[in-house]
Enzyme design. Structure first.
Site, PDB file in Angstrom:
ATOM      1  CD  GLU A  63       1.090  -6.321  -8.942  1.00 50.79           C
ATOM      2  OE1 GLU A  63       0.733  -5.471  -8.120  1.00 50.79           O
ATOM      3  OE2 GLU A  63       1.969  -6.130  -9.789  1.00 50.79           O
ATOM      4  NE  ARG A 108      -0.415  -3.388 -10.409  1.00 52.94           N
ATOM      5  CZ  ARG A 108      -0.666  -2.114 -10.094  1.00 52.94           C
ATOM      6  NH1 ARG A 108      -1.698  -1.500 -10.622  1.00 52.94           N
ATOM      7  NH2 ARG A 108       0.143  -1.474  -9.266  1.00 52.94           N
ATOM      8  CB  SER A 126       3.148  -4.644  -5.738  1.00 54.45           C
ATOM      9  OG  SER A 126       3.221  -3.257  -5.665  1.00 54.45           O
TER      10      SER A 126
HETATM   11  N1  EPU Z   1       2.257   1.489   3.685  1.00 52.76           N
HETATM   12  C1  EPU Z   1       2.695   1.111   4.938  1.00 52.76           C
HETATM   13  N2  EPU Z   1       3.750   0.256   5.036  1.00 52.76           N
HETATM   14  C2  EPU Z   1       4.381  -0.214   3.951  1.00 52.76           C
HETATM   15  C3  EPU Z   1       3.932   0.159   2.660  1.00 52.76           C
HETATM   16  C4  EPU Z   1       2.861   1.010   2.547  1.00 52.76           C
HETATM   17  O1  EPU Z   1       2.155   1.530   5.950  1.00 52.76           O
HETATM   18  O2  EPU Z   1       5.335  -0.971   4.112  1.00 52.76           O
HETATM   19  C5  EPU Z   1       1.144   2.454   3.562  1.00 52.76           C
HETATM   20  C6  EPU Z   1       1.660   3.813   3.099  1.00 52.76           C
HETATM   21  O3  EPU Z   1       2.036   4.618   4.160  1.00 52.76           O
HETATM   22  C7  EPU Z   1       0.460   4.379   2.372  1.00 52.76           C
HETATM   23  C8  EPU Z   1      -0.215   3.158   1.792  1.00 52.76           C
HETATM   24  O4  EPU Z   1       0.277   2.042   2.523  1.00 52.76           O
HETATM   25  O5  EPU Z   1      -0.426   4.967   3.278  1.00 52.76           O
HETATM   26  C9  EPU Z   1       0.013   2.998   0.311  1.00 52.76           C
HETATM   27  O6  EPU Z   1       1.394   2.875   0.007  1.00 52.76           O
HETATM   28  P1  EPU Z   1       1.979   3.326  -1.422  1.00 52.76           P
HETATM   29  O7  EPU Z   1       1.487   4.667  -1.800  1.00 52.76           O
HETATM   30  O8  EPU Z   1       3.441   3.090  -1.386  1.00 52.76           O
HETATM   31  O9  EPU Z   1       1.306   2.390  -2.467  1.00 52.76           O
HETATM   32  P2  EPU Z   1       0.866   0.871  -2.425  1.00 52.76           P
HETATM   33  O10 EPU Z   1      -0.597   0.781  -2.306  1.00 52.76           O
HETATM   34  O11 EPU Z   1       1.695   0.145  -1.432  1.00 52.76           O
HETATM   35  C10 EPU Z   1       0.498   0.711  -5.013  1.00 52.76           C
HETATM   36  C11 EPU Z   1       0.906  -0.174  -6.146  1.00 52.76           C
HETATM   37  C12 EPU Z   1       2.338   0.116  -6.587  1.00 52.76           C
HETATM   38  C13 EPU Z   1       2.422   1.578  -6.984  1.00 52.76           C
HETATM   39  C14 EPU Z   1       1.988   2.431  -5.792  1.00 52.76           C
HETATM   40  C15 EPU Z   1       1.950   3.888  -6.129  1.00 52.76           C
HETATM   41  C16 EPU Z   1      -0.342  -2.248  -5.923  1.00 52.76           C
HETATM   42  C17 EPU Z   1      -0.285  -3.685  -5.561  1.00 52.76           C
HETATM   43  N3  EPU Z   1       0.793  -1.571  -5.787  1.00 52.76           N
HETATM   44  O12 EPU Z   1       1.312   0.367  -3.903  1.00 52.76           O
HETATM   45  O13 EPU Z   1       2.610  -0.670  -7.725  1.00 52.76           O
HETATM   46  O14 EPU Z   1       3.741   1.928  -7.378  1.00 52.76           O
HETATM   47  O15 EPU Z   1       0.656   2.060  -5.378  1.00 52.76           O
HETATM   48  O16 EPU Z   1       0.847   4.158  -6.912  1.00 52.76           O
HETATM   49  O17 EPU Z   1      -1.383  -1.777  -6.376  1.00 52.76           O
HETATM   50  C18 EPU Z   1       3.610  -2.666  -8.575  1.00 52.76           C
HETATM   51  O18 EPU Z   1       2.497  -2.965  -9.005  1.00 52.76           O
HETATM   52  O19 EPU Z   1       4.617  -3.408  -8.740  1.00 52.76           O
HETATM   53  C19 EPU Z   1       3.756  -1.441  -7.803  1.00 52.76           C
HETATM   54  C20 EPU Z   1       4.911  -1.109  -7.223  1.00 52.76           C
END
Ligand code: EPU
Length: 358
Positions: free
Chosen positions: A354, A166, A258
């Protein structure tokens, strides 16, 4: 076209839907306009902020005292192609998701996993957007910028963009008020493989009746395939469906995706956390570091139900803060600080926003 508006509403330029105002808003739609804009006494030598659709911004003041610039440079143009790759020139003001859709329709592979991300092409290149195992840096060949310091147009090769999680050269203090991204050159592929190695992509595809075998695997196995072959449009639709289930549509519920970055911590710290929390997920970063999902930390620190006024944690994805209707910027700032403090106390990890606080 160049349009100057004093005391302009920034509601169209922030997806939180906050009613901030800018002292001066300058909108333009051609690369050549920038020279004229920066020679104008209303702009010359003054501080400014260039925005896209504002899908990663939080205006913390109701009256933003400086200049906001927005470019609507459009256009998607293939410049050269071979049987394997295609080079695409895209205007910085093009909608990112429109570009993803266009590539899927034209059979160009590489950004289908980035479908559905709000915002514009220029901002995507500044922020190095990423989702479902792909980052825009993976397909960027070069970025065209206007250099405010000397009034010249410059092309910066991907290797010089200092891309990281990012982040890029365009976010550094030295260059963020100097380079204005006017276009991006992408190198896309004419064929699969698809990136399936992230979260529940595979499960979602199987559920829709697709086979997970592709390319070399398919040829090696020699067996007839069970299930349909994944196509570009199937991939895009699957990603859009996964997103829709978790992420709020900013047109319906104000948000900036995010709100925090996923923190990167040392493996030793992760092992210690894992002892206490056997289900804590992680992504590998390198030999000594891992990335921990901030959404998980926020949920498990007990912040899911937290809100300050109309600023709240999104119920399906705790990493996203939403404006339920009448949240003020200060409500969102207070809620984010509350979350930072709670996660720090519970897990000893400092979350970093972010979203850019303006
Ligand atoms: N999780 C939880 N609780 C929550 C949210 C997530 O337990 O409320 C757990 C999920 O179960 C999973 C893990 O956290 O095991 C990861 O969750 P997810 O796959 O939804 O992805 P993320 O790491 O929360 C990142 C990016 C997103 C992107 C997704 C998918 C960042 C800061 N965010 O989120 O990017 O869409 O992966 O690749 O890196 C953005 O930048 O605006 C954004 C939405």
């Amino acid at each position: 076209m160049i349009k100057y508006t004093e005391n302009a509403s920034l509601r169209p330029y922030n997806t939180f839907g906050l009613n901030a105002k800018a002292a001066l808003l300058v909108e333009y739609n051609k690369e050549e306009d920038l020279q004229q804009i920066f020679a104008d006494p209303r702009v010359k030598g003054k501080p400014f902020l260039h925005v896209g659709q504002g899908s990663n911004l939080l205006f913390t003041q109701e009256e933003y005292p400086n200049i906001i610039l927005h470019g609507a440079i459009k256009g998607i143009k293939p410049t050269s192609q071979t049987e394997e790759v295609i080079l695409l020139e895209c205007g910085a003001g093009e909608s990112w998701d429109h570009l993803c859709e266009w590539c899927v329709e034209h059979g160009f592979y590489g950004i289908e996993n980035l479908s559905g991300i709000p915002g514009e092409v220029g901002a995507a290149a500044v922020q190095n957007i990423g989702a479902y195992g792909v980052e825009i840096k993976d397909v960027i060949v070069a970025v065209s910028v206007y250099d405010v310091a000397n009034g010249k147009h410059v092309i910066i090769g991907a290797a010089d963009c200092q891309y990281g999680y990012r982040t890029s050269i365009f976010k550094t203090p030295e260059f963020k008020s100097r380079f204005i991204v006017t276009g991006v050159l992408l190198g896309l592929s004419r064929k699969a493989p698809f990136m399936l190695e992230y979260g529940n992509i595979k499960a979602a595809l199987l559920e829709r009746g697709f086979s997970l075998m592709q390319g070399a695997d398919k040829r090696k196995s020699g067996r007839p395939m069970r299930g349909k072959q994944i196509t570009l449009s199937a991939m895009r639709e699957t990603i859009l469906a996964i997103r829709a289930a978790k992420l709020p549509d900013p047109q319906v519920l104000g948000n900036a995706g995010s709100f925090f970055k996923n923190p990167i911590i040392g493996r030793e710290q992760y092992e210690a956390l894992l002892n206490q929390n056997p289900n804590i997920p992680m992504y590998d970063v390198d030999a000594t570091h891992v990335k921990v999902p901030a959404g998980w930390l926020i949920e498990h620190a007990g912040c899911k139900e937290r809100h300050v006024g109309d600023a709240a944690v999104h119920q399906h994805q705790c990493l996203v803060l939403v404006n339920r209707g009448h949240a003020t910027a200060q409500d969102i700032v207070k809620l984010s600080q509350l979350i930072i403090d709670t996660v720090q106390e519970r897990y000893g990890i400092l979350l970093e926003p972010e979203v850019n606080f303006i």
